[in-house]
Design a protein around this motif. Structure first.
Motif, mmCIF file in Angstrom:
data_model
loop_
_atom_site.group_PDB
_atom_site.id
_atom_site.type_symbol
_atom_site.label_atom_id
_atom_site.label_comp_id
_atom_site.label_asym_id
_atom_site.label_seq_id
_atom_site.Cartn_x
_atom_site.Cartn_y
_atom_site.Cartn_z
ATOM 1 N N THR A 67 0.844 -1.193 0.000
ATOM 2 C CA THR A 67 0.000 0.000 0.000
ATOM 3 C C THR A 67 0.883 1.249 0.000
ATOM 4 N N TYR A 68 0.352 2.334 -0.547
ATOM 5 C CA TYR A 68 1.085 3.600 -0.528
ATOM 6 C C TYR A 68 0.154 4.735 -0.932
ATOM 7 N N THR A 69 0.586 5.949 -0.649
ATOM 8 C CA THR A 69 -0.103 7.138 -1.129
ATOM 9 C C THR A 69 0.842 7.864 -2.088
ATOM 10 N N TYR A 70 0.300 8.719 -2.932
ATOM 11 C CA TYR A 70 1.120 9.373 -3.935
ATOM 12 C C TYR A 70 0.564 10.749 -4.283
ATOM 13 N N ALA A 100 -3.295 3.745 -3.039
ATOM 14 C CA ALA A 100 -3.426 2.480 -3.759
ATOM 15 C C ALA A 100 -3.219 1.312 -2.808
ATOM 16 N N ASP A 101 -4.013 0.284 -3.004
ATOM 17 C CA ASP A 101 -3.938 -0.921 -2.200
ATOM 18 C C ASP A 101 -4.137 -2.107 -3.132
ATOM 19 N N PRO A 102 -3.158 -3.022 -3.204
ATOM 20 C CA PRO A 102 -3.301 -4.186 -4.083
ATOM 21 C C PRO A 102 -4.556 -5.006 -3.812
ATOM 22 N N ALA A 103 -5.127 -4.847 -2.614
ATOM 23 C CA ALA A 103 -6.330 -5.611 -2.272
ATOM 24 C C ALA A 103 -7.571 -5.101 -2.989
ATOM 25 N N GLY A 104 -7.471 -3.962 -3.671
ATOM 26 C CA GLY A 104 -8.612 -3.491 -4.455
ATOM 27 C C GLY A 104 -9.238 -2.202 -3.983
ATOM 28 N N LYS A 105 -8.495 -1.410 -3.201
ATOM 29 C CA LYS A 105 -9.001 -0.112 -2.769
ATOM 30 C C LYS A 105 -8.189 0.977 -3.450
ATOM 31 N N HIS A 106 -8.872 1.913 -4.084
ATOM 32 C CA HIS A 106 -8.180 2.984 -4.798
ATOM 33 C C HIS A 106 -8.919 4.300 -4.583
ATOM 34 N N GLN A 107 -8.150 5.356 -4.422
ATOM 35 C CA GLN A 107 -8.740 6.684 -4.318
ATOM 36 C C GLN A 107 -7.895 7.626 -5.155
ATOM 37 N N VAL A 108 -8.540 8.384 -6.021
ATOM 38 C CA VAL A 108 -7.848 9.262 -6.951
ATOM 39 C C VAL A 108 -8.484 10.645 -6.919
ATOM 40 N N LYS A 109 -7.627 11.665 -6.968
ATOM 41 C CA LYS A 109 -8.120 13.032 -7.114
ATOM 42 C C LYS A 109 -7.222 13.739 -8.115
ATOM 43 N N LEU A 117 15.195 7.491 -2.233
ATOM 44 C CA LEU A 117 14.751 6.353 -1.446
ATOM 45 C C LEU A 117 14.856 6.691 0.031
ATOM 46 N N ASP A 118 14.133 5.922 0.862
ATOM 47 C CA ASP A 118 14.310 6.095 2.300
ATOM 48 C C ASP A 118 15.374 5.110 2.795
ATOM 49 N N ALA A 119 15.556 5.032 4.091
ATOM 50 C CA ALA A 119 16.604 4.180 4.650
ATOM 51 C C ALA A 119 16.361 2.704 4.376
ATOM 52 N N GLN A 120 15.105 2.331 4.111
ATOM 53 C CA GLN A 120 14.756 0.939 3.801
ATOM 54 C C GLN A 120 14.706 0.693 2.294
ATOM 55 N N HIS A 121 15.191 1.642 1.531
ATOM 56 C CA HIS A 121 15.198 1.582 0.062
ATOM 57 C C HIS A 121 13.798 1.563 -0.535
ATOM 58 N N LYS A 122 12.850 2.152 0.175
ATOM 59 C CA LYS A 122 11.523 2.365 -0.381
ATOM 60 C C LYS A 122 11.542 3.649 -1.210
ATOM 61 N N LEU A 123 10.872 3.635 -2.328
ATOM 62 C CA LEU A 123 10.855 4.801 -3.202
ATOM 63 C C LEU A 123 10.039 5.932 -2.579
ATOM 64 N N MET A 137 8.495 16.960 -13.810
ATOM 65 C CA MET A 137 7.391 16.164 -13.289
ATOM 66 C C MET A 137 7.913 15.494 -12.028
ATOM 67 N N THR A 138 7.125 15.567 -10.962
ATOM 68 C CA THR A 138 7.542 15.024 -9.678
ATOM 69 C C THR A 138 6.462 14.107 -9.126
ATOM 70 N N ILE A 139 6.887 12.934 -8.679
ATOM 71 C CA ILE A 139 5.966 12.009 -8.016
ATOM 72 C C ILE A 139 6.519 11.737 -6.625
ATOM 73 N N ASP A 140 5.711 11.986 -5.601
ATOM 74 C CA ASP A 140 6.097 11.706 -4.221
ATOM 75 C C ASP A 140 5.291 10.520 -3.699
ATOM 76 N N TYR A 141 5.987 9.603 -3.032
ATOM 77 C CA TYR A 141 5.349 8.414 -2.466
ATOM 78 C C TYR A 141 5.512 8.423 -0.953
ATOM 79 N N ALA A 142 4.499 7.908 -0.245
ATOM 80 C CA ALA A 142 4.556 7.849 1.214
ATOM 81 C C ALA A 142 3.670 6.699 1.703
#
Length: 262
Positions: A63-66, A79-88, A204-210, A228-233
Motif C-alpha cells: 500500500t502507498y499514497t502518492y 493504492a492498495d493491491p487488495a482493491g481499494k483505490h482513491q484518486v483526485k 529512497l528512504d533508509a529501507q530503500h523504499k521509493l 514532473m515530480t511524483i512523491d510516495y509515502a
C-alpha cells in the motif's frame, strides 16, 4: 504532452465538457575516494538499476499514497493491491480549474467532478453501475493498480548512478510517449536526442523504499525546462479508503454516464 493517463483523460473529458458547456549501463555506488565500493564474491553490491527496480516493484506489492505534479495538473491518491483505490485530479482548462475524484472499494465505484456538465452536481458523489460505463479513459484510471506507471519506469531508464544510499540519478527516455513520456511529435522533434536522455533523480528512504521521482523535460524552442515530480509515502501502512457519506451519494444519472463515455 501526456505524463499520466489520469491527467490526460481528465484533460480530454474536461475539454469536451468545457467545449460543449462553455539505454545505457548502470554505474555502481562509489565511495568517497571515487573507487568502486567493496564487494564480496558471495554478495556483490546491487547496481543502481537493480536498487531502483526493486524499489518500484515493491510499490506493486504494498500500500502507498502518492502525489504527482506535472504541467497539466496535479493528482493524488492511495493504492492498495487488495482493491481499494482513491484518486483526485486537479487541472485547469482555459483558465478554469476543475477536479475529478474517484473511489473504488471492491465492486463499488464512486465518482465526483466539478467539470461543468448539464445535470451533474459538483457537490455530489455518484455511485456508478460499472456495466454502464463503456469507455475506459476515466473508469480505467479509477481501477488502475499502478496509477503513477511506476512499473514502466526502469524499462525507460538509460543510465543510472547511485550517488548515495538514498539517491539515484540518471537519464530517462521520454520519446516512447505514453505515461511519463511525450506524445506530441512536434515537441519530440524540437527536443531531438534530448528526449531520449531526460535527467531524473530518484530518492529512497533508509529501507530503500521509493519516496520520489523527479524527471526534467529539457527546454526546447521558446519553452522553458519543465519538471514532473511524483512523491510516495505510507509504504505498507493501512490505506484509509472509505466510501463517501451516505448523505452525499446518489445513484449515477444519465448525464454522468454521458460524461464518462464521451
Amino acid at each position: 504532452m501526456r505524463t499520466s493517463r489520469i491527467i490526460a483523460a481528465a484533460v480530454t473529458v474536461a475539454t469536451l465538457a468545457f467545449g460543449t458547456a462553455c539505454g545505457g549501463g548502470d554505474e555502481k555506488k562509489t565511495n568517497a575516494g571515487g573507487s568502486s565500493a567493496p564487494t564480496s564474491a558471495a554478495s556483490p553490491s546491487p547496481t543502481a538499476r537493480e536498487v531502483l527496480d526493486k524499489a518500484v516493484k515493491d510499490l506493486n506489492s504494498s500500500t502507498y499514497t502518492y502525489t504527482m505534479k506535472i504541467a497539466e495538473g496535479t493528482f493524488s491518491g492511495a493504492a492498495d493491491p487488495a482493491g481499494k483505490h482513491q484518486v483526485k485530479a486537479d487541472g485547469v482548462i482555459s483558465g478554469v480549474k476543475y477536479t475529478i475524484e474517484g473511489i473504488v472499494i471492491g465492486t463499488d465505484y464512486y465518482f465526483k467532478t466539478s467539470i461543468p456538465a448539464s445535470g451533474v452536481n459538483p457537490k455530489k458523489w455518484y455511485k456508478l453501475d460499472r456495466a454502464k460505463v463503456t469507455k475506459q479513459e476515466i473508469i480505467g484510471l479509477l481501477e488502475e493498480k499502478d496509477p503513477t506507471s511506476s512499473q514502466q519506469f526502469v524499462g525507460r531508464v538509460g543510465t543510472a548512478k547511485q550517488e548515495s544510499p538514498t539517491t539515484i540519478t540518471g537519464t530517462y527516455d521520454l520519446s516512447q510517449g505514453g505515461d511519463l513520456g511525450v506524445d506530441d511529435s512536434a515537441v519530440l522533434a524540437a527536443l531531438g536526442e534530448k528526449a531520449k536522455a531526460a535527467p531524473f533523480i530518484a530518492t529512497l528512504d533508509a529501507q530503500h523504499k521509493l519516496t520520489s521521482i523527479k524527471i526534467t523535460i529539457p527546454a526546447y524552442g521558446t519553452v522553458s525546462e519543465q519538471t514532473m515530480t511524483i512523491d510516495y509515502a505510507g509504504h505498507g501502512q493501512p490505506v484509509t479508503v472509505a466510501p463517501p457519506k451516505a448523505a452525499d451519494v446518489t445513484p449515477a444519472i444519465a448525464a454522468v454516464y454521458s460524461l464518462l463515455n464521451s
